[in-house]
Design an enzyme around this catalytic site. Structure first.
Site, PDB file in Angstrom:
ATOM      1  N   GLU A 113       0.835  -1.203   0.000  1.00  0.00           N
ATOM      2  CA  GLU A 113       0.000   0.000   0.000  1.00  0.00           C
ATOM      3  C   GLU A 113       0.866   1.248   0.000  1.00  0.00           C
ATOM      4  O   GLU A 113       1.918   1.286   0.654  1.00  0.00           O
ATOM      5  CB  GLU A 113      -0.911  -0.010   1.231  1.00  0.00           C
ATOM      6  CG  GLU A 113      -1.925   1.121   1.261  1.00  0.00           C
ATOM      7  CD  GLU A 113      -2.965   0.896   2.356  1.00  0.00           C
ATOM      8  OE1 GLU A 113      -3.416  -0.250   2.519  1.00  0.00           O
ATOM      9  OE2 GLU A 113      -3.311   1.866   3.043  1.00  0.00           O
ATOM     10  N   GLU A 117      -3.031  10.415   2.858  1.00  0.00           N
ATOM     11  CA  GLU A 117      -4.207  10.552   3.708  1.00  0.00           C
ATOM     12  C   GLU A 117      -4.285  11.997   4.195  1.00  0.00           C
ATOM     13  O   GLU A 117      -3.285  12.562   4.643  1.00  0.00           O
ATOM     14  CB  GLU A 117      -4.134   9.592   4.898  1.00  0.00           C
ATOM     15  CG  GLU A 117      -4.243   8.138   4.470  1.00  0.00           C
ATOM     16  CD  GLU A 117      -4.035   7.179   5.627  1.00  0.00           C
ATOM     17  OE1 GLU A 117      -4.878   6.286   5.805  1.00  0.00           O
ATOM     18  OE2 GLU A 117      -3.024   7.321   6.344  1.00  0.00           O
TER      19      GLU A 117
END
Length: 343
Positions: A113, A117
């Site tokens: 990943e 964010e």
């Protein structure tokens, strides 16, 4: 110096830095944008997912009933992924907007990943940007970094980009590189290497996102809306079933990707990245002895100005519940995918 006064002082200098770097690297992002339907599909959220009439942008909204999100139609064996994002206004504590790559739905225990964010906050407080890297399921020790957002990300869209090659990973904000991870022998399998999809989501991160969960979402301000436009997907598309031939089949595309201007960090771009990190990075896993003790990460270099900023901002003071935060986030993302399959 308090965090608030530091933000005011540094805002003008970052804006100047971004303008200079953008002028120098104006051609770096000369990549064609695509319509939504050319590369993406709705993931979850039903009515909270709003596509523009011309199919060139998407609005993701969050209310007390659901968040929303979309996903790339294909997996990619490395690539360059970019979007212009405008974040929600007003009181946004607990809100998490994410633009990221992942293969957690295919490799749940050994997933890779790469995260951008965006962590909301109370009114008149700054949004913060967090980047993270997971490789081969190394979720017990994510490689998180957190930065101030000295421009107002709710007034206009800013570009956020992830470059992922077999040799290195670079995160960009508005054409300025802010983070690089170089693949080394010591890093081993913790460098992301399996094909990934590209995601965009908005969801309730009250458990951890603002002041480590002490400030929750207030749904009297719903709906929260994030706009995504200027979508870029450059990479080798991979069949999720027949991935064994991906490396050979994608070799030419990966070589072409690695020759792009944004894949090469010139001395000038490295200087811009160093200035950004020294001034605006407020948390790095590299300096977090509260969480990791004296563990030495192979991809960490001690940089005195970065360490000083880390100490000034106090983002190394993790409460006990922070230990559970990563598992909460993983389950939230997993449930979002599960919800999409049932709708």
């Amino acid at each position: 110096m308090t965090p608030a006064s530091a933000t005011t002082r540094f805002s003008a200098s970052l804006l100047s830095l971004l303008c200079v770097a953008a002028a120098v690297t104006a051609l770096l992002f000369d990549e064609p944008t695509i319509s939504f339907s050319e590369g993406f599909t709705h993931l979850f959220g039903n009515d909270n997912f709003i596509r523009s009439a011309d199919d060139r942008s998407v609005r993701l909204t969050l209310n007390r009933y659901s968040g929303s999100g979309f996903i790339s139609s294909d997996l990619y064996d490395h690539g360059f992924f970019s979007a212009s994002i405008k974040l929600p206004k007003d009181y946004t504590a607990g809100v998490v907007v994410a633009f990221y790559t992942s293969n957690g739905d295919i490799f749940p225990r050994v997933h890779d990943e790469l995260d951008f964010e965006f962590l909301g906050n109370v009114r008149e407080k700054d949004w913060r940007i967090q980047t993270n890297v997971f490789g081969n399921g190394s979720t017990k020790r994510g490689r998180e970094e957190r930065y101030l957002v000295p421009f107002d990300p709710t007034e206009e869209a800013h570009r956020y980009s992830i470059l992922w090659t077999p040799d290195h990973i670079i995160f960009y904000i508005d054409d300025v590189p802010i983070r690089e991870l170089v693949r080394t022998e010591e890093l081993g399998s913790e460098f992301p290497s399996k094909p990934m999809s590209v995601y965009a989501t908005i969801w309730d991160g009250s458990a951890w996102a603002t002041s480590y969960g002490r400030i929750k979402m207030d749904y009297q301000y719903e709906p929260y809306a994030a706009d995504f436009s200027d979508l870029v997907l450059r990479g080798c598309r991979v069949d999720p079933v027949q991935q064994v031939d991906a490396a050979d089949r994608c070799a030419e595309a990966v070589e072409d990707l690695m020759s792009a201007d944004y894949a090469r960090l010139t001395p000038m771009k490295r200087a811009a990245m160093r200035r950004f990190r020294e001034r605006y990075m407020i948390y790095s896993f590299c300096y977090d002895q509260h969480r990791y003790g004296n563990v030495t990460f192979p991809d960490c270099d001690y940089v005195s100005p970065e360490h000083t900023r880390f100490g000034e901002w106090g983002d190394n003071q993790f409460p006990p519940e922070e230990i559970r935060r990563r598992s909460l986030r993983r389950s939230r993302k997993t449930s979002a995918v599960a919800d999409s399959s049932s709708q």
